[in-house]
Scaffold this motif. Structure first.
Motif, PDB file in Angstrom:
ATOM      1  N   ARG A 105      38.428   7.634  48.336  1.00 36.83           N
ATOM      2  CA  ARG A 105      37.002   7.483  48.040  1.00 36.83           C
ATOM      3  C   ARG A 105      36.324   7.021  49.326  1.00 36.83           C
ATOM      4  O   ARG A 105      36.638   5.967  49.853  1.00 36.83           O
ATOM      5  CB  ARG A 105      36.777   6.467  46.932  1.00 36.83           C
ATOM      6  N   THR A 148      30.667  11.486  43.656  1.00 33.80           N
ATOM      7  CA  THR A 148      30.660  10.581  42.510  1.00 33.80           C
ATOM      8  C   THR A 148      29.450   9.660  42.473  1.00 33.80           C
ATOM      9  O   THR A 148      29.188   9.043  41.443  1.00 33.80           O
ATOM     10  CB  THR A 148      31.934   9.720  42.497  1.00 33.80           C
ATOM     11  N   THR A 152      28.758   8.595  47.969  1.00 34.33           N
ATOM     12  CA  THR A 152      30.188   8.418  47.712  1.00 34.33           C
ATOM     13  C   THR A 152      30.819   9.742  47.320  1.00 34.33           C
ATOM     14  O   THR A 152      30.297  10.456  46.464  1.00 34.33           O
ATOM     15  CB  THR A 152      30.421   7.387  46.589  1.00 34.33           C
ATOM     16  N   GLU A 154      34.818  11.616  46.548  1.00 26.87           N
ATOM     17  CA  GLU A 154      36.259  11.444  46.333  1.00 26.87           C
ATOM     18  C   GLU A 154      36.976  12.704  46.778  1.00 26.87           C
ATOM     19  O   GLU A 154      36.516  13.816  46.506  1.00 26.87           O
ATOM     20  CB  GLU A 154      36.574  11.178  44.862  1.00 26.87           C
ATOM     21  N   SER A 183      41.863   0.283  47.494  1.00 26.99           N
ATOM     22  CA  SER A 183      40.866  -0.215  46.555  1.00 26.99           C
ATOM     23  C   SER A 183      41.576  -1.009  45.471  1.00 26.99           C
ATOM     24  O   SER A 183      42.795  -0.915  45.319  1.00 26.99           O
ATOM     25  CB  SER A 183      40.073   0.931  45.937  1.00 26.99           C
TER      26      SER A 183
END
Length: 184
Positions: A105, A148, A152, A154, A183
């Motif tokens: 991400r 997303t 952002t 992914e 994360s």
């Protein structure tokens, strides 16, 4: 002879000494994410798509016509597969992909400028909207790319390509002081 195999993340070595505070542009690697491929049976594509899309906590990523990648941050692999099989009511084949894929991400104000160095797609917000996804190449590496949030994206990559993609993304983001870490 008994052998003990330890299940390690593909990027354990790379992210061992990750920075404690992320920069404005930051790459987060999902430590362990659950995901499954859903392949609809012929003639059942729309029914399967609607059943999964109705679940707000099951983000779908387009893979091919009648095929999606579903990612969960809360379900265990067996639970996700069982849930998807129930939702699809026999209309799709569901295969666990959790151990074979890695989720990256990348977020920040310069995320598009970083990604366009390796991805030949129009990432402008009007062309690649939030919730959109597609298969693409990042350099020479096949990824499933999804937007997303506003800034952002992914990238889901086969586990065997994770280290190469990580290295490429860090080089692409060097000019923007891209940082990286696992994360939560």
């Amino acid at each position: 002879m008994v052998r003990d195999y330890n299940n390690r993340h593909a990027l354990e070595q790379k992210l061992r000494s990750a920075p404690t505070s992320p920069a404005a542009d930051h790459l987060m690697v999902g430590h362990w994410r659950t995901m499954a491929t859903v392949l609809a049976r012929a003639g059942r594509e729309e029914t399967v798509r609607e059943a999964i899309a109705a679940q707000s906590d099951l983000p779908m990523r387009f893979s091919a016509p009648g095929e999606w990648l579903v990612v969960s941050e809360v379900e265990a692999p067996s639970g996700l597969v069982r849930w998807l099989e129930e939702l699809c009511d026999g209309g799709a084949y569901v295969v666990d992909q959790s151990d074979g894929r890695v989720v990256f991400r990348i977020a920040g104000p310069n995320v598009r400028s970083i990604l366009v160095k390796g991805i030949g797609l129009d990432l402008h917000p009007s062309a690649f909207t939030v919730g959109g996804s597609t298969n693409a190449l990042c350099g020479h590496i096949p990824v499933n790319l999804a937007r997303t949030d506003e800034d952002t994206f992914e990238l889901i990559v086969p586990r065997s390509y994770a280290v190469s993609l990580f290295d490429d993304l860090m080089k692409m983001g060097r000019a923007f002081d891209l940082t990286a870490a696992f994360s939560d």
